[in-house]
Design an enzyme around this catalytic site. Structure first.
Site, PDB file in Angstrom:
ATOM      1  N   ASP A  11      13.206  -8.890 -17.722  1.00 25.30           N
ATOM      2  CA  ASP A  11      12.044  -8.711 -16.860  1.00 25.30           C
ATOM      3  C   ASP A  11      12.509  -8.702 -15.418  1.00 25.30           C
ATOM      4  OD1 ASP A  11       9.433  -8.301 -16.166  1.00 25.30           O
ATOM      5  OD2 ASP A  11       8.681 -10.238 -16.838  1.00 25.30           O
ATOM      6  N   ASP A  12      11.631  -8.191 -14.520  1.00 25.74           N
ATOM      7  CA  ASP A  12      12.026  -8.061 -13.126  1.00 25.74           C
ATOM      8  C   ASP A  12      11.913  -9.369 -12.361  1.00 25.74           C
ATOM      9  OD1 ASP A  12       9.151  -8.100 -12.019  1.00 25.74           O
ATOM     10  OD2 ASP A  12       9.096  -6.396 -13.368  1.00 25.74           O
ATOM     11  N   ASN A  52       0.861   0.593   5.781  1.00 24.17           N
ATOM     12  CA  ASN A  52       1.499  -0.142   4.692  1.00 24.17           C
ATOM     13  C   ASN A  52       2.299  -1.278   5.323  1.00 24.17           C
ATOM     14  OD1 ASN A  52       4.353   0.551   2.527  1.00 24.17           O
ATOM     15  ND2 ASN A  52       2.829  -1.062   2.380  1.00 24.17           N
ATOM     16  N   GLY A  53       1.964  -2.512   4.973  1.00 19.13           N
ATOM     17  CA  GLY A  53       2.697  -3.642   5.508  1.00 19.13           C
ATOM     18  C   GLY A  53       1.769  -4.770   5.897  1.00 19.13           C
ATOM     19  N   GLY A  75      -1.026   0.622  -4.850  1.00 19.16           N
ATOM     20  CA  GLY A  75      -2.290  -0.012  -4.520  1.00 19.16           C
ATOM     21  C   GLY A  75      -3.423   0.621  -5.288  1.00 19.16           C
ATOM     22  N   CYS A  88      12.208 -14.097   0.195  1.00 19.56           N
ATOM     23  CA  CYS A  88      11.532 -14.695  -0.962  1.00 19.56           C
ATOM     24  C   CYS A  88      12.503 -15.486  -1.837  1.00 19.56           C
ATOM     25  CB  CYS A  88      10.807 -13.621  -1.778  1.00 19.56           C
ATOM     26  SG  CYS A  88      11.827 -12.225  -2.249  1.00 19.56           S
ATOM     27  N   CYS A  95       0.829  -1.207   0.000  1.00 17.36           N
ATOM     28  CA  CYS A  95       0.000   0.000   0.000  1.00 17.36           C
ATOM     29  C   CYS A  95       0.860   1.252   0.000  1.00 17.36           C
ATOM     30  CB  CYS A  95      -0.909  -0.002   1.225  1.00 17.36           C
ATOM     31  SG  CYS A  95      -1.968  -1.458   1.334  1.00 17.36           S
ATOM     32  N   TYR A 111      11.068  -3.840  -7.943  1.00 13.14           N
ATOM     33  CA  TYR A 111       9.775  -3.765  -8.630  1.00 13.14           C
ATOM     34  C   TYR A 111       8.822  -2.714  -8.093  1.00 13.14           C
ATOM     35  CZ  TYR A 111       5.116  -5.315 -10.166  1.00 13.14           C
ATOM     36  OH  TYR A 111       3.854  -5.363 -10.658  1.00 13.14           O
TER      37      TYR A 111
END
Length: 496
Positions: free
Chosen positions: A354-355, A111-112, A36, A445, A9, A250
């Site tokens: 691409d990212d 945000n989070g 968002g 990730c 967000c 990104y």
């Protein structure tokens, strides 16, 4: 479901007596629209009471000129653009949230993602708290209102209890407060404007309203902006830092600064490093998947000594409407979003930058578009390592079972997407390109090593699925504030 991650967000706040704070907030949110697109809202203060307007959709869809008029507080305002990471996309989950406590009204924009939200909400409900949304944001707000002592003491108590990511902007009748979790997962920055101050998720929002960037808000810090000026308090110790590396890859706009570095420069460096790690000796041309990979493609081309060109044109307004495509248009899939330039790529061997590849659903369609437009060879280059683990800190990425790199080898992914070759930037290459050596970031990730323990089967709809659905007849706000809420469209916008 699409192959792209859903953004975190965007939050914004301004304390500037005498200025049109609601209009400044509108334009601040406009600059943060990329973070968002499900809902948007603004809450403003005139020094005595708070006025709120929220609605579903883009900032430009939620607000018209007449909506800003009741928000002309002239003292302070906060705003929010939302993509849901905890709680469904529902009008009652739109932010800012406006809550009422013993000390008066409190508006909150978050945000989070709080990783122990289910546990915290259950504990608070046992103590008699009632909730009117299904978001973790409300849990934070009600914890602050129920806390004891000064605001700084309440934030210290909250930060000891809550785990995860929360960049917060809050509004009371006489002040704006901004706080960042001790890990510093999501960005938050401070700017100066005409005798006042503004806070925002990204520096690009400060640029859009003519504010001067001052500094990033530190992890574990509480900033209070009032008639008494600016006050900074370190309310939580910082044992480790874990800023989200995907902000660099990104999420953030290329014209924003993160940790003092221009995002465009980081992405340029990613492309340069990718060209060294995975060259394409047979390529005639380099193109990028717009828009997030454009800078990396320029860097790749420069390092490889190859020409760069725009081989795909992006329709930036696909998905940003309440009108859904019919079945025929759905079958066209990615071609609604991208259109190739056959005269540029026909007969060429192209390196496509691409990212990321998340689920592996969109990339094969992009490659098919390029081949149908006449590309002789398609060599995919990804300026991030393979994503093998889900995110629990404010990014709706995918479950681990949906992540293609968690299931297939690099060569199996290459075959799946029908590329002539495939290369990912190494973890070491990413760290070097983004210059993270001095600022530890969250790389979970890619590595599965989370900065705090997480529940691996977390569900963003947990509060709805656990029988805690939003009561359609209960009020969203417990407040005496003036509230203006935009009606929900008959067909909800579907996101990117």
């Amino acid at each position: 479901m699409g192959d792209q991650m859903r953004e975190a967000c965007g939050v914004f706040g301004v304390f500037a007596p005498g200025l049109d704070v609601a209009r400044l907030t509108f334009y601040g949110l406009y600059a943060l629209q990329h973070r968002g697109q499900e809902s948007a809202g603004i809450c403003a203060s005139d020094g005595e009471r708070l006025s709120l307007h929220t609605g579903m959709g883009l900032v430009s869809q939620v607000f018209e000129e007449s909506d800003l008029e009741p928000l002309r507080g002239g003292l302070a305002a906060i705003g929010h653009t939302r993509y849901s990471t905890t709680g469904s996309s529902h009008p009652r989950n739109a932010q800012p949230l406006l809550l009422n406590g013993a000390d008066g009204e409190l508006a909150l924009a978050h945000n989070g993602n709080v990783v122990n939200a289910v546990e915290m909400r259950a504990h608070m409900e046992r103590e008699g708290q009632r909730f009117s949304t299904s978001t973790d944001s409300e849990i934070i707000g009600r914890a602050l209102l129920a806390g004891a002592g000064s605001w700084a003491e309440r934030f210290a108590q909250m930060m000891r209890a809550f785990n995860g990511a929360y960049s917060l902007v809050l509004l009371t009748a006489d002040r704006v407060m901004a706080a960042r979790d001790p890990l510093g997962v999501r960005p938050l920055c401070l700017g100066r404007i005409d005798g006042g101050y503004a806070v925002a998720s990204e520096t690009c929002a400060l640029d859009h309203i003519g504010a001067e960037y001052v500094r990033d808000i530190a992890p574990g810090e509480l900033l209070t902006i009032s008639a008494e000026g600016l006050k900074s308090e370190q309310v939580a110790p910082v044992e480790q830092r874990a800023g989200c590396v995907f902000e660099h890859i990104y999420f953030a706009r290329p014209d924003s600064k993160l940790d003092g570095r221009l995002v465009y420069s980081s992405r340029l460096a990613m492309g340069e490093r990718l060209a060294k790690e995975h060259p394409t000796p047979t390529a005639d041309l380099v193109i990028g998947i717009p828009d997030s990979a454009t800078a990396a493609a320029v860097g790749y081309a420069r390092a490889a000594g190859l020409p760069y060109a725009e081989g795909l044109v992006k329709n930036r307004y696909v998905g940003r409407t309440f009108i859904q495509p019919d079945q025929h248009l759905r079958e066209l899939g990615v071609s609604l979003k991208f259109n190739p330039l056959p005269d540029i790529i026909r007969g060429k061997r192209i390196a496509v930058i691409d990212d990321s590849i998340v689920r592996g659903t969109t990339t094969p369609r992009v490659i098919a578009l390029l081949r149908n437009a006449g590309a002789a060879e398609v060599h995919m280059r990804i300026c991030a390592p393979p994503i093998t683990n889900a995110c629990f800190f404010g990014v709706d990425m995918a479950t681990r079972g949906e992540l293609i790199a968690a299931q297939l080898s690099v060569d199996e992914i290459r075959q799946h997407i029908n590329a002539d070759s495939l290369g990912y930037l190494s973890l070491e290459g990413l760290q070097s390109a983004v210059n993270l050596a001095g600022e530890p970031h969250c790389l979970a990730c890619f590595t599965g090593q989370y900065p705090v323990p997480v529940q691996l089967d977390m569900d963003k709809l947990a509060f709805e699925r656990n029988g805690q659905e939003i009561d359609g007849d209960s009020p969203r706000l417990v407040s005496n504030a003036t509230v203006h809420s935009a009606p929900m469209p008959s067909k909800e916008w579907s996101g990117r």
